[in-house]
Design an enzyme around this catalytic site. Structure first.
Site, PDB file in Angstrom:
ATOM      1  N   GLN A 191       0.889  -1.181   0.000  1.00 42.11           N
ATOM      2  CA  GLN A 191       0.000   0.000   0.000  1.00 42.11           C
ATOM      3  C   GLN A 191       0.918   1.220   0.000  1.00 42.11           C
ATOM      4  O   GLN A 191       1.187   1.831   1.048  1.00 42.11           O
ATOM      5  CB  GLN A 191      -0.915  -0.030   1.230  1.00 42.11           C
ATOM      6  CG  GLN A 191      -1.961   1.077   1.245  1.00 42.11           C
ATOM      7  CD  GLN A 191      -3.197   0.780   0.394  1.00 42.11           C
ATOM      8  OE1 GLN A 191      -3.566  -0.383   0.233  1.00 42.11           O
ATOM      9  NE2 GLN A 191      -3.812   1.803  -0.170  1.00 42.11           N
ATOM     10  N   LYS A 194      -0.536  -7.695 -16.018  1.00 42.80           N
ATOM     11  CA  LYS A 194      -1.440  -8.133 -14.930  1.00 42.80           C
ATOM     12  C   LYS A 194      -2.428  -7.032 -14.599  1.00 42.80           C
ATOM     13  O   LYS A 194      -2.055  -5.864 -14.487  1.00 42.80           O
ATOM     14  CB  LYS A 194      -0.607  -8.478 -13.694  1.00 42.80           C
ATOM     15  CG  LYS A 194      -1.424  -8.782 -12.443  1.00 42.80           C
ATOM     16  CD  LYS A 194      -0.564  -9.421 -11.366  1.00 42.80           C
ATOM     17  CE  LYS A 194      -0.366  -8.554 -10.167  1.00 42.80           C
ATOM     18  NZ  LYS A 194       0.408  -9.175  -9.085  1.00 42.80           N
TER      19      LYS A 194
HETATM   20  C1  R5P Z   1       2.513  -7.563  -6.127  1.00 39.78           C
HETATM   21  O1  R5P Z   1       2.615  -6.622  -6.847  1.00 39.78           O
HETATM   22  C2  R5P Z   1       3.585  -8.583  -5.883  1.00 39.78           C
HETATM   23  O2  R5P Z   1       4.714  -8.401  -6.679  1.00 39.78           O
HETATM   24  C3  R5P Z   1       3.039  -9.971  -6.073  1.00 39.78           C
HETATM   25  O3  R5P Z   1       2.762 -10.180  -7.423  1.00 39.78           O
HETATM   26  C4  R5P Z   1       1.798 -10.167  -5.258  1.00 39.78           C
HETATM   27  O4  R5P Z   1       2.010  -9.766  -3.943  1.00 39.78           O
HETATM   28  C5  R5P Z   1       1.364 -11.600  -5.280  1.00 39.78           C
HETATM   29  O5  R5P Z   1       0.188 -11.709  -4.546  1.00 39.78           O
HETATM   30  P1  R5P Z   1      -0.800 -12.921  -4.714  1.00 39.78           P
HETATM   31  O6  R5P Z   1      -0.004 -14.183  -4.513  1.00 39.78           O
HETATM   32  O7  R5P Z   1      -1.824 -12.708  -3.643  1.00 39.78           O
HETATM   33  O8  R5P Z   1      -1.389 -12.836  -6.090  1.00 39.78           O
END
Ligand code: R5P
Length: 308
Positions: free
Chosen positions: A94, A190
């Site tokens: 955040q 993404k």
């Molecule tokens: C976010 O920007 C991080 O680089 C990871 O991609 C993220 O924290 C992965 O989270 P989750 O496993 O919940 O998709």
């Protein structure tokens, strides 16, 4: 003199650091009072010592008050300095106010930690909108990069890999790792619609045929990012996908859901103790900590790892 002070549950990394730095380990006792408040007690002497508290900050809400109590207990017991070794550093995602009224928790958390500790060592913090930790931390910080160890693991275990970052932020470490071992890489696009609702797309699949896809990300949390990426790759005909994460938060059903989505192997660094840990960073963490403890003078035991 220096002392290593593991928060309960961080004993393996702390003991490895203590061995590398030739420092004693102090024991910390913690428990909850019946009303849920936390009790912390330090066992052992630290008068005049530089202290390194070792606490990975997965599940940070359970640990943070206790760590602040511990920092004060160390100073009360005569420690001349108190630093924090947090192989995983929480509350960096955040990093802006996405919607009006949201707390920018990264700033507040950094302020609290900077108030209680004199320095910070961590591994690959999630820096997206911040250029460096000094944007939010007011104490000296040292970052250990996992890229060298991750690259060595891939070179040893995966035949003809292609490295794939699941989002634009991951380009920074995926490109670094790929360059170290001379393999191709790409990043996906993404879009996150919610905590567990992630969509990824592959802009260019032409490099994939004949290669083993190795997804690399800094944090594996719900696993949904890796699941979306692995599902895309499988739909393009990829075989088992390898997932490498630096920090294995992997809560709830994350690991099982990743396996169900066609992830053949999950490997993580030992920044958070987890059964998927296969990439060892303890020595690199000890090397990064040594200057803060005054244990890096000539003749001491710690030397930089060759690959760093
Ligand atoms: C976010 O920007 C991080 O680089 C990871 O991609 C993220 O924290 C992965 O989270 P989750 O496993 O919940 O998709």
């Amino acid at each position: 003199m220096s002392v290593i002070v593991p928060w309960p549950g961080n004993d393996a990394v702390a003991q490895g650091m203590a061995n590398a730095l030739a420092c004693p380990v102090l024991r910390v006792e913690s428990r909850r009072f019946p009303d849920g408040e936390m009790y912390v007690r330090l066992h052992g002497a630290c008068t005049g010592h530089a202290a390194a508290v070792v606490a990975s900050l997965d599940r940070p809400d359970e640990k943070t008050p206790g760590l602040l109590f511990l920092a004060d207990a160390l100073r009360d017991a005569g420690a001349e300095s108190v630093g924090l070794v947090a192989p995983y550093l929480a509350y960096l995602r955040q990093d802006t106010r996405f919607s009006p009224g949201e707390a920018v928790s990264s700033r507040t958390f950094a302020k609290v930690i900077s108030h209680s500790f004199d320095w910070l060592v961590t591994v690959d913090p999630h820096l997206h909108r911040y250029a460096s930790l000094s944007d939010v931390y007011s104490i000296p910080t040292t970052v250990v990069h996992a890229a060298g160890a991750v690259a060595a693991w891939i070179a040893e275990h995966i035949h003809t890999p292609i490295l794939i970052g699941p989002d634009s932020e991951s380009a920074q470490w995926v490109s670094d790792i790929a360059a170290r071992i001379g393999v191709p890489w790409l990043v996906l696009e993404k879009v996150r619609h919610g905590d567990r609702d992630v969509v990824v797309s592959i802009p260019d699949a032409s490099k994939l045929p004949g290669r083993t896809p190795v997804l690399v990300d800094d944090i594996l949390s719900s696993g949904r990012t890796m699941i979306a990426a692995a599902s895309q790759l499988r739909s393009l005909g990829a075989g088992d996908v390898v997932c490498i994460g630096v920090h294995a938060i992997l809560g709830g059903d994350a690991e099982a859901a990743m396996k169900d989505a066609g992830v053949g192997r999950i490997v993580t660094c030992n920044t958070i103790a987890h059964p998927t840990n296969g990439i060892e960073l303890t020595r690199a963490i000890a090397v990064a900590t040594a200057p803060f403890l005054g244990t890096d003078r000539p003749g001491r035991q710690v030397r930089p790892a060759a690959e760093e």
